[in-house]
Design a protein around this motif. Structure first.
Motif, mmCIF file in Angstrom:
data_model
loop_
_atom_site.group_PDB
_atom_site.id
_atom_site.type_symbol
_atom_site.label_atom_id
_atom_site.label_comp_id
_atom_site.label_asym_id
_atom_site.label_seq_id
_atom_site.Cartn_x
_atom_site.Cartn_y
_atom_site.Cartn_z
ATOM 1 N N PHE A 18 3.031 9.752 -10.056
ATOM 2 C CA PHE A 18 2.200 9.802 -11.263
ATOM 3 C C PHE A 18 1.412 11.110 -11.316
ATOM 4 O O PHE A 18 1.377 11.800 -12.345
ATOM 5 N N ASP A 19 0.790 11.480 -10.202
ATOM 6 C CA ASP A 19 0.005 12.714 -10.159
ATOM 7 C C ASP A 19 0.889 13.950 -10.251
ATOM 8 O O ASP A 19 0.496 14.968 -10.835
ATOM 9 N N ALA A 20 2.088 13.883 -9.661
ATOM 10 C CA ALA A 20 3.013 15.022 -9.734
ATOM 11 C C ALA A 20 3.453 15.270 -11.175
ATOM 12 O O ALA A 20 3.521 16.424 -11.628
ATOM 13 N N ILE A 21 3.738 14.198 -11.912
ATOM 14 C CA ILE A 21 4.131 14.344 -13.309
ATOM 15 C C ILE A 21 2.954 14.838 -14.143
ATOM 16 O O ILE A 21 3.122 15.634 -15.072
ATOM 17 N N ASP A 22 1.754 14.386 -13.796
ATOM 18 C CA ASP A 22 0.565 14.838 -14.508
ATOM 19 C C ASP A 22 0.337 16.334 -14.289
ATOM 20 O O ASP A 22 -0.031 17.056 -15.220
ATOM 21 N N GLU A 61 0.826 -1.206 0.000
ATOM 22 C CA GLU A 61 0.000 0.000 0.000
ATOM 23 C C GLU A 61 0.860 1.256 0.000
ATOM 24 O O GLU A 61 0.534 2.253 -0.651
ATOM 25 N N ALA A 62 1.969 1.219 0.741
ATOM 26 C CA ALA A 62 2.871 2.372 0.771
ATOM 27 C C ALA A 62 3.490 2.620 -0.606
ATOM 28 O O ALA A 62 3.641 3.768 -1.039
ATOM 29 N N ILE A 63 3.834 1.539 -1.307
ATOM 30 C CA ILE A 63 4.392 1.671 -2.655
ATOM 31 C C ILE A 63 3.348 2.232 -3.601
ATOM 32 O O ILE A 63 3.637 3.101 -4.430
ATOM 33 N N ARG A 64 2.119 1.757 -3.494
ATOM 34 C CA ARG A 64 1.038 2.284 -4.338
ATOM 35 C C ARG A 64 0.833 3.776 -4.091
ATOM 36 O O ARG A 64 0.656 4.554 -5.031
ATOM 37 N N ALA A 71 -3.187 -0.787 -11.811
ATOM 38 C CA ALA A 71 -3.312 -2.204 -12.171
ATOM 39 C C ALA A 71 -1.969 -2.754 -12.657
ATOM 40 O O ALA A 71 -1.570 -3.872 -12.302
ATOM 41 N N GLY A 72 -1.276 -1.979 -13.470
ATOM 42 C CA GLY A 72 0.048 -2.404 -13.926
ATOM 43 C C GLY A 72 1.040 -2.488 -12.780
ATOM 44 O O GLY A 72 1.886 -3.393 -12.722
ATOM 45 N N ASP A 110 -9.444 4.213 -17.673
ATOM 46 C CA ASP A 110 -9.047 5.326 -16.823
ATOM 47 C C ASP A 110 -7.542 5.229 -16.609
ATOM 48 O O ASP A 110 -7.024 4.177 -16.211
ATOM 49 N N ASP A 111 -6.816 6.314 -16.853
ATOM 50 C CA ASP A 111 -5.352 6.277 -16.809
ATOM 51 C C ASP A 111 -4.817 5.875 -15.432
ATOM 52 O O ASP A 111 -3.898 5.054 -15.327
ATOM 53 N N ARG A 112 -5.372 6.464 -14.377
ATOM 54 C CA ARG A 112 -4.872 6.173 -13.036
ATOM 55 C C ARG A 112 -5.201 4.731 -12.640
ATOM 56 O O ARG A 112 -4.386 4.058 -12.001
ATOM 57 N N THR A 113 -6.373 4.260 -13.001
ATOM 58 C CA THR A 113 -6.750 2.884 -12.681
ATOM 59 C C THR A 113 -5.837 1.895 -13.389
ATOM 60 O O THR A 113 -5.375 0.901 -12.788
#
Length: 236
Positions: A101-105, A91-94, A215-216, A208-211
Motif C-alpha cells: 500500500f505504501d509502495a503504491i502510494d 501480523e505478517a500479512i498486515r 480495517a478492511g 484515515d486511508d491507511r487505518t
C-alpha cells in the motif's frame, strides 16, 4: 615556457542496468509513465539511447524492471520486519499488505504495472509471500488460492484507488478540502435514494486511508480464519 597542467580526467560511473532502472524510477516518480522515454532517460543519464538499449530492450521491460526493483526491496524489508518480531501469520500479512500500500502510494505508477502483468515477477513476489503466510496460517490447500487471491486483489485495488485519488483529486486542493467537499455533497444527497451514503458522510470526512485499509484487510483475514475454523452449530 609554462608547463601545462593536465586536468585530471573525471571518472563517470559506468552505465549499468541498475543505474538505468534507478533513473527510470526517479523519472516515473517525478513525471509519470507518459514521460518515460529512452530519450528522456538518456538525457538524465548523460548518454545515448543506444547505450540504454544495450541493457534494456524496450519500455515494457524497463517498466517491469523498475516495478520489480521497488517490490523486491519492499518485500525484503517487510519480511525482515515481520520475522524479527516472531510475528503471527496475520501480523505478517498486515505488514506485507501495508508495505505494498505504501509502495503504491509513493510510486503511483506501480499499481498499474502490477495489475497489467499478472504473470510477471513483481506481482508474483507479492502473491508468493501472501501464499506462504496463508499456508502458515493453516488454511487448507483447496482454499489457499482463493484466500491469497482475495488478499492480493484487495491490496492492489485499494492501493491503486488511493494512489489514483491522490493524483487526480488532490492535485489542486488538499486532501482535507477534497474530503470536506465530497462529504458535504454526500450529506446533500436525496435521503430516500441514498440513506446509507448520507449517514456515513461524516466518516468519509474524518477517515484515515491507511487505518481504513488495515480495517478492511482485517475483515478479510477474519473471514479466512472463521471459514477455516467454523463454529460448530449448536444441536437442536
Amino acid at each position: 615556457m609554462a608547463t601545462r597542467t593536465r586536468r585530471p580526467e573525471r571518472r563517470e560511473e559506468p552505465l549499468s542496468r541498475q543505474r538505468i532502472v534507478e533513473a527510470a524510477i526517479a523519472l516515473l516518480d517525478t513525471a509519470g509513465e507518459g514521460a518515460l522515454t529512452f530519450r528522456a532517460l538518456a538525457e538524465r543519464l548523460a548518454t545515448g539511447p543506444g547505450a540504454i538499449y544495450w541493457h534494456v530492450t524496450g519500455k515494457d521491460e524497463l517498466l517491469n524492471a523498475a516495478t520489480d526493483a521497488v517490490i523486491a526491496t519492499m518485500t525484503a524489508d517487510t519480511t525482515s520486519t515481520a520475522g524479527t518480531a516472531a510475528a503471527t501469520p496475520q501480523e505478517a500479512i498486515r505488514t506485507l499488505a501495508l508495505g505494498v500500500f505504501d509502495a503504491i502510494d509513493a510510486h503511483p505508477w506501480i499499481g498499474t504495472q502490477l495489475a497489467r502483468a499478472p504473470s510477471q515477477s513483481p506481482l508474483l513476489r507479492v502473491f508468493e509471500h501472501l501464499g506462504r503466510h496463508i499456508q502458515t496460517l493453516g488454511v487448507p490447500h483447496p482454499a489457499q488460492f482463493t484466500a491469497a487471491s482475495a488478499l492480493l486483489n484487495y491490496i492492489l485495488g485499494v492501493g491503486g484507488q488511493n494512489a489514483a485519488n491522490a493524483r487526480g483529486h488532490h492535485q489542486h486542493t488538499s486532501r482535507a478540502e477534497f474530503l470536506n467537499t465530497t462529504a458535504a455533497a454526500w450529506a446533500d444527497l436525496d435521503p430516500d435514494e441514498y440513506p446509507f451514503t448520507r449517514n456515513v458522510a461524516d466518516q468519509l470526512r474524518d477517515h484515515d486511508d491507511r487505518t481504513e485499509f488495515l480495517a478492511g484487510l482485517d475483515l478479510i483475514l477474519t473471514g479466512i480464519t472463521t471459514r477455516q475454523n467454523p463454529t460448530d452449530p449448536t444441536p437442536p
